[in-house]
Design a protein around this motif. Sequence first.
Motif, mmCIF file in Angstrom:
data_model
loop_
_atom_site.group_PDB
_atom_site.id
_atom_site.type_symbol
_atom_site.label_atom_id
_atom_site.label_comp_id
_atom_site.label_asym_id
_atom_site.label_seq_id
_atom_site.Cartn_x
_atom_site.Cartn_y
_atom_site.Cartn_z
ATOM 1 N N GLU A 274 34.410 4.128 -26.056
ATOM 2 C CA GLU A 274 33.611 4.061 -26.346
ATOM 3 C C GLU A 274 34.316 2.691 -27.098
ATOM 4 O O GLU A 274 35.470 2.776 -28.202
ATOM 5 N N ILE A 275 33.213 1.695 -27.504
ATOM 6 C CA ILE A 275 33.457 0.329 -27.738
ATOM 7 C C ILE A 275 32.731 -0.306 -28.887
ATOM 8 O O ILE A 275 31.263 0.509 -29.154
ATOM 9 N N ARG A 276 33.183 -0.065 -30.338
ATOM 10 C CA ARG A 276 32.145 -0.485 -31.892
ATOM 11 C C ARG A 276 32.711 -1.821 -32.236
ATOM 12 O O ARG A 276 34.066 -2.175 -32.265
ATOM 13 N N PHE A 280 27.910 -5.264 -35.167
ATOM 14 C CA PHE A 280 27.211 -4.703 -34.812
ATOM 15 C C PHE A 280 27.013 -3.461 -36.090
ATOM 16 O O PHE A 280 26.092 -2.283 -35.468
ATOM 17 N N GLY A 281 28.038 -3.299 -37.271
ATOM 18 C CA GLY A 281 26.732 -1.823 -38.061
ATOM 19 C C GLY A 281 28.045 -0.747 -37.542
ATOM 20 O O GLY A 281 29.167 -0.474 -36.362
ATOM 21 N N GLY A 282 27.468 0.089 -37.143
ATOM 22 C CA GLY A 282 27.122 1.406 -36.798
ATOM 23 C C GLY A 282 26.987 1.863 -35.583
ATOM 24 O O GLY A 282 27.360 3.203 -34.805
ATOM 25 N N GLN A 283 26.140 0.750 -34.559
ATOM 26 C CA GLN A 283 25.949 0.795 -32.749
ATOM 27 C C GLN A 283 27.329 0.957 -32.339
ATOM 28 O O GLN A 283 28.652 0.266 -32.514
ATOM 29 N N THR A 284 27.543 1.250 -31.075
ATOM 30 C CA THR A 284 28.288 1.762 -29.870
ATOM 31 C C THR A 284 28.104 1.082 -29.280
ATOM 32 O O THR A 284 27.096 1.142 -28.455
ATOM 33 N N SER A 330 21.866 -2.652 -24.725
ATOM 34 C CA SER A 330 21.329 -3.971 -25.232
ATOM 35 C C SER A 330 22.353 -4.777 -25.653
ATOM 36 O O SER A 330 22.173 -6.157 -25.762
ATOM 37 N N LEU A 331 23.337 -4.425 -26.192
ATOM 38 C CA LEU A 331 24.324 -4.799 -27.218
ATOM 39 C C LEU A 331 25.390 -6.077 -26.232
ATOM 40 O O LEU A 331 25.882 -6.559 -26.563
ATOM 41 N N ALA A 332 25.493 -5.627 -24.333
ATOM 42 C CA ALA A 332 26.125 -6.327 -24.057
ATOM 43 C C ALA A 332 26.113 -7.589 -24.036
ATOM 44 O O ALA A 332 26.961 -8.357 -24.391
ATOM 45 N N GLY A 333 25.296 -8.206 -24.514
ATOM 46 C CA GLY A 333 24.898 -10.126 -24.147
ATOM 47 C C GLY A 333 24.886 -10.025 -25.235
ATOM 48 O O GLY A 333 25.356 -11.654 -26.131
ATOM 49 N N ALA A 334 25.903 -9.829 -27.141
ATOM 50 C CA ALA A 334 25.053 -9.391 -27.433
ATOM 51 C C ALA A 334 26.886 -10.046 -27.776
ATOM 52 O O ALA A 334 27.265 -10.531 -29.272
ATOM 53 N N LEU A 335 27.913 -9.816 -27.278
ATOM 54 C CA LEU A 335 29.050 -9.378 -27.693
ATOM 55 C C LEU A 335 29.514 -11.368 -27.315
ATOM 56 O O LEU A 335 29.839 -11.390 -27.091
ATOM 57 N N ARG A 336 31.137 -11.515 -28.598
ATOM 58 C CA ARG A 336 31.078 -12.715 -28.267
ATOM 59 C C ARG A 336 32.812 -12.862 -28.703
ATOM 60 O O ARG A 336 33.165 -12.044 -29.451
ATOM 61 N N PRO A 337 33.307 -13.717 -27.633
ATOM 62 C CA PRO A 337 34.815 -13.822 -28.109
ATOM 63 C C PRO A 337 35.296 -13.907 -29.817
ATOM 64 O O PRO A 337 34.662 -14.681 -29.701
ATOM 65 N N GLY A 338 36.358 -13.199 -29.202
ATOM 66 C CA GLY A 338 36.774 -13.206 -30.460
ATOM 67 C C GLY A 338 36.690 -11.972 -31.504
ATOM 68 O O GLY A 338 36.861 -12.229 -32.660
ATOM 69 N N LEU A 339 34.907 -11.447 -31.235
ATOM 70 C CA LEU A 339 35.474 -10.337 -32.075
ATOM 71 C C LEU A 339 35.777 -9.070 -32.067
ATOM 72 O O LEU A 339 36.359 -9.156 -31.308
ATOM 73 N N SER A 340 36.423 -8.828 -33.129
ATOM 74 C CA SER A 340 37.285 -7.045 -33.098
ATOM 75 C C SER A 340 36.359 -6.231 -33.110
ATOM 76 O O SER A 340 35.150 -6.366 -33.522
ATOM 77 N N ILE A 341 36.939 -5.776 -32.124
ATOM 78 C CA ILE A 341 36.934 -3.575 -31.405
ATOM 79 C C ILE A 341 37.460 -3.199 -31.932
ATOM 80 O O ILE A 341 39.018 -2.763 -32.649
#
Length: 369
Positions: A274-276, A280-284, A330-341
């Motif tokens: 599970e990736i948060r 993205f707020g509370g979306q996973t 839908s959110l997969a394309g919004a991932l940007r390198p460097g974001l904390s997860i």
Amino acid sequence: MAFRDMLGGLPRKPVPLIAAGVVLAVGVFGVTWWMGRQAFETTDNAFVQADTVAVAPQIDGYVTEVLVSDNAVVAAGQVLARIDAAAIEAKLAQAEANAQALEAAVRAVDDKARLEEAMIAQRAAGLDSARAEAQLAQAEMDRYDRLSREGWVSAQRVQTVKAGARQAQAAVAQAQATLEAERRTAEALGSARAQTLAQAAGARASVEQARIDLSRTEIRAPVAGVVGARAVRPGQYVRPGATLMSIVPVGQAYVVANFKETQVARLSIGQSVEIRADAFGGQTLTGRIESFAPATGAEFALIPVENAVGNFTKIAQRLPVRIAVDDGQSLAGALRPGLSIQVKVDVRQTPGPTFAEALAAPGHQAHAR
């Protein structure tokens, strides 16, 4: 007195009941926490990464056009910028002219070779004629020699015939030398042709190189993605290898989670994750463990840690684990390198090789997309 009377009138909860409630709450929390620890491994030391491609020119020159802006979406093969092509076009024209001249030189050598073949045939015929003349002169000399012994011809006549025979033999030798000279000339032409052919091949290679350099005046996107870190501007002089911009294939991002070495024993290839993301707020999102790094992060540091010292203190090391993001989200394309997860791995199942098995046999680290 009145205030105390009022307090005395309020109902009082028994102390044992409150204590029991606190103990029950602590117990429920403890059981929940323990069950969670048994079913999942979590870490917030995780980041989005992508195989970013640096765009660099392969030739030097002045940039005439920049056709993309910052954060622009580009397709693979799309023209990003152009370099002034005038000098390379001139080199191409010069290379083509040189190649044509050398190809003409090859044809000239071929013409000379055909002429030499005819000359060799002519010299061979001349040699045959000289040999026939020499045989005739030798026969006439033998006949006059017999007649001279019988007294039918004068000695002067015999001398004249012998001189003619010697001249005929000399003519044969001359014809042989001439034929040999023509043959050697033909051999020299063969060597000259081979040399000229090699020069013509080099000229054609120069033409091809000039055409390649001309095509490289258009800098194209090697992959599809989003333009970032654009550092090129029109009029700028660029050299091969200098980074002009980067292209981030955002649709192909993945997560690298750094788990403690005390956690990886329960991880295996293919486990659900599970990736948060804070962005993205509370979306996973969901993903799966794809592979394990061959060494801890400290080993790949610019200055590795030196543990062979007297004041050593054991610190749990971190091992990078690559996590593939499941397709179709839908959110997969919004991932940007460097974001904390933050990631949470379901360790209740082991669908693939465990950490120890995967590292013992690297071929088992199959991609789990």
